[in-house]
Design an enzyme around this catalytic site. Structure first.
Site, PDB file in Angstrom:
ATOM      1  N   ASP A  38      74.383   8.432 -13.513  1.00 11.86           N
ATOM      2  CA  ASP A  38      73.029   8.607 -13.355  1.00 11.86           C
ATOM      3  C   ASP A  38      72.202   7.347 -13.152  1.00 11.86           C
ATOM      4  O   ASP A  38      72.606   6.279 -14.012  1.00 11.86           O
ATOM      5  CB  ASP A  38      72.305   9.439 -14.174  1.00 11.86           C
ATOM      6  N   ASP A 125      64.151  16.513 -16.507  1.00  7.37           N
ATOM      7  CA  ASP A 125      64.730  15.505 -17.493  1.00  7.37           C
ATOM      8  C   ASP A 125      63.538  15.732 -18.764  1.00  7.37           C
ATOM      9  O   ASP A 125      62.377  15.174 -18.633  1.00  7.37           O
ATOM     10  CB  ASP A 125      64.810  14.076 -16.909  1.00  7.37           C
ATOM     11  N   GLU A 127      63.094  14.527 -22.339  1.00  5.67           N
ATOM     12  CA  GLU A 127      63.203  13.648 -23.535  1.00  5.67           C
ATOM     13  C   GLU A 127      61.935  13.081 -24.278  1.00  5.67           C
ATOM     14  O   GLU A 127      60.869  13.281 -23.706  1.00  5.67           O
ATOM     15  CB  GLU A 127      64.021  12.574 -23.046  1.00  5.67           C
TER      16      GLU A 127
END
Length: 241
Positions: A38, A125, A127
């Site tokens: 990634d 995503d 996080e």
């Protein structure tokens, strides 16, 4: 029902649940996993021909972050992966202190996802906040609602279940280890372990980011490296949906 029949029923039910999760059939067989990377704007120009030749079959590419940032490398990286025959997916770095709907819409417009046989579902995503409170000031119920809105918008606009990227620590602290998203493929980030943790009721991960310091031809410097929980045939099936 006798004990033997009960056991057979339980085993059959467990097998059916695992079969419904992408990659679950290969759980525990890491040697056969397809490999990928990634990347983001920080990785700069990537030579995906060399990435492919180095045995990487897929790539996640940062598209957007929050409500305003768009990677200036997205078009080059996402397009380059596709041209080199590397399966690709765009990902959005979530900022849950802003609007889920606005972020999802801008992300999806940037990626322009189509089920073209080489594009994996879009990625959310989730996080820790790099600039403040870990959970962006939200409690678990608010965080779950934010995620629900975002992945719902992805499903509405693409017909695919968004992949969710997260770590065990964030998911447990910020969603209360929610089991509400088991239909979404899990991309788990956990480094320095033999196998990733089980979280959120997912019977298995679909992708595993196992290191942030891999070395892959075609990428300057260290790069995040990942495994798909399955081999080439399973990965192709997952991509095509």
């Amino acid at each position: 029902m006798n004990l033997r029949k009960k056991l057979l029923v339980v085993l059959a039910s467990s097998a059916a649940l695992l079969a419904s999760v992408p990659g679950a059939a290969n759980a525990g067989s890491a040697a056969a996993d397809s490999l990928g990377i990634d990347v983001s704007n920080h990785n700069g120009k990537v030579d995906f021909g060399k990435v492919k030749a180095d045995g990487r079959d897929f790539a996640f590419v940062l598209a957007t972050d929050g409500e305003s940032f768009t990677s200036d490398q997205f078009d080059s990286q996402y397009g380059g992966a596709g041209k080199a025959g590397v399966y690709r997916a765009g990902y959005h770095f979530a900022r849950p202190d802003g609007s889920a709907g606005k972020q999802a819409d801008r992300f999806l417009k940037t990626v322009g996802y189509t089920n073209d046989g080489k594009s994996m579902p879009p990625v959310l995503d989730m996080e820790a906040n790099p600039n403040g409170a870990t959970c962006y000031g939200l409690d678990a119920a608010q965080m779950k609602e934010w995620i629900k809105t975002f992945v719902g918008r992805v499903k509405e606009q693409t017909g695919r279940e968004a992949i969710i990227y997260t770590s065990p620590g964030f998911w447990q602290e910020c969603t209360g280890n929610s089991e509400a998203f088991k239909n979404n493929p899990l991309w788990i980030a956990e480094w320095g372990v033999d196998k990733p943790s089980k979280i959120g009721g997912w019977p298995a991960h679909t992708f595993w980011q196992y290191s942030d310091s891999g070395k892959v031809n075609g990428v300057d410097g260290p790069v995040d490296v990942n495994r798909f929980n399955g081999g080439a045939a399973e990965l192709e099936k997952f991509v095509k949906g």
